[in-house]
Design a protein around this motif. Structure first.
Motif, PDB file in Angstrom:
ATOM      1  N   GLN A   3       0.819  -1.212   0.000  1.00  0.00           N
ATOM      2  CA  GLN A   3       0.000   0.000   0.000  1.00  0.00           C
ATOM      3  C   GLN A   3       0.852   1.260   0.000  1.00  0.00           C
ATOM      4  N   LYS A   4       2.054   1.187   0.528  1.00  0.00           N
ATOM      5  CA  LYS A   4       2.939   2.349   0.598  1.00  0.00           C
ATOM      6  C   LYS A   4       3.944   2.405  -0.548  1.00  0.00           C
ATOM      7  N   VAL A   8       3.422   0.675  -6.994  1.00  0.00           N
ATOM      8  CA  VAL A   8       2.162  -0.070  -7.031  1.00  0.00           C
ATOM      9  C   VAL A   8       1.040   0.954  -7.076  1.00  0.00           C
ATOM     10  N   ILE A   9       0.304   0.995  -8.208  1.00  0.00           N
ATOM     11  CA  ILE A   9      -0.739   2.018  -8.338  1.00  0.00           C
ATOM     12  C   ILE A   9      -2.134   1.486  -8.083  1.00  0.00           C
ATOM     13  N   ASP A  10      -2.336   0.180  -8.197  1.00  0.00           N
ATOM     14  CA  ASP A  10      -3.614  -0.454  -7.867  1.00  0.00           C
ATOM     15  C   ASP A  10      -3.329  -1.721  -7.080  1.00  0.00           C
ATOM     16  N   LEU A  11      -4.110  -1.941  -6.052  1.00  0.00           N
ATOM     17  CA  LEU A  11      -3.954  -3.126  -5.208  1.00  0.00           C
ATOM     18  C   LEU A  11      -5.352  -3.530  -4.765  1.00  0.00           C
ATOM     19  N   MET A  12      -5.821  -4.675  -5.271  1.00  0.00           N
ATOM     20  CA  MET A  12      -7.200  -5.082  -5.012  1.00  0.00           C
ATOM     21  C   MET A  12      -7.270  -6.511  -4.511  1.00  0.00           C
ATOM     22  N   ASP A  19      -6.413 -14.130  -5.545  1.00  0.00           N
ATOM     23  CA  ASP A  19      -6.642 -13.488  -4.241  1.00  0.00           C
ATOM     24  C   ASP A  19      -6.341 -11.996  -4.270  1.00  0.00           C
ATOM     25  N   ILE A  20      -5.359 -11.613  -5.083  1.00  0.00           N
ATOM     26  CA  ILE A  20      -4.935 -10.211  -5.108  1.00  0.00           C
ATOM     27  C   ILE A  20      -4.563  -9.811  -6.528  1.00  0.00           C
ATOM     28  N   TYR A  21      -4.834  -8.559  -6.845  1.00  0.00           N
ATOM     29  CA  TYR A  21      -4.547  -7.994  -8.153  1.00  0.00           C
ATOM     30  C   TYR A  21      -3.668  -6.771  -7.912  1.00  0.00           C
ATOM     31  N   GLU A  63     -10.700   7.210 -15.100  1.00  0.00           N
ATOM     32  CA  GLU A  63     -10.289   7.586 -13.755  1.00  0.00           C
ATOM     33  C   GLU A  63     -11.537   7.802 -12.921  1.00  0.00           C
ATOM     34  N   TYR A  64     -11.599   7.139 -11.784  1.00  0.00           N
ATOM     35  CA  TYR A  64     -12.750   7.246 -10.906  1.00  0.00           C
ATOM     36  C   TYR A  64     -12.354   8.065  -9.687  1.00  0.00           C
TER      37      TYR A  64
END
Length: 66
Positions: A3-4, A8-12, A19-21, A63-64
């Motif tokens: 997250q920091k 890494v610009i997207d982490l889902m 499990d993670i994107y 962009e949201y």
């Protein structure tokens, strides 16, 4: 950690096959390989499988803002 991480610009968190994107931005393949190696080493005890896709061209980007 992820997250920091500025690269890494997207982490889902995902439901389904994965499990993670994670979306990583890098200036070249060397920088990309570096961050991938860092992630895989740091989380080696919980990463069972790793699949990746390299985006070569973006046709539309939304962009949201909430």
């Amino acid at each position: 950690y992820l997250q920091k991480e500025i690269r890494v610009i997207d982490l889902m968190s995902m439901l389904g096959d994965y499990d993670i994107y994670i979306v990583i931005i890098a200036k070249d393949t060397e920088a990309l390989d570096e961050i991938k190696m860092e992630i895989r080493q740091k989380f080696s005890t919980i990463i069972d499988e790793w699949k990746e896709v390299l985006v070569t061209k973006i046709y539309k980007l939304e962009e949201y803002r909430f």
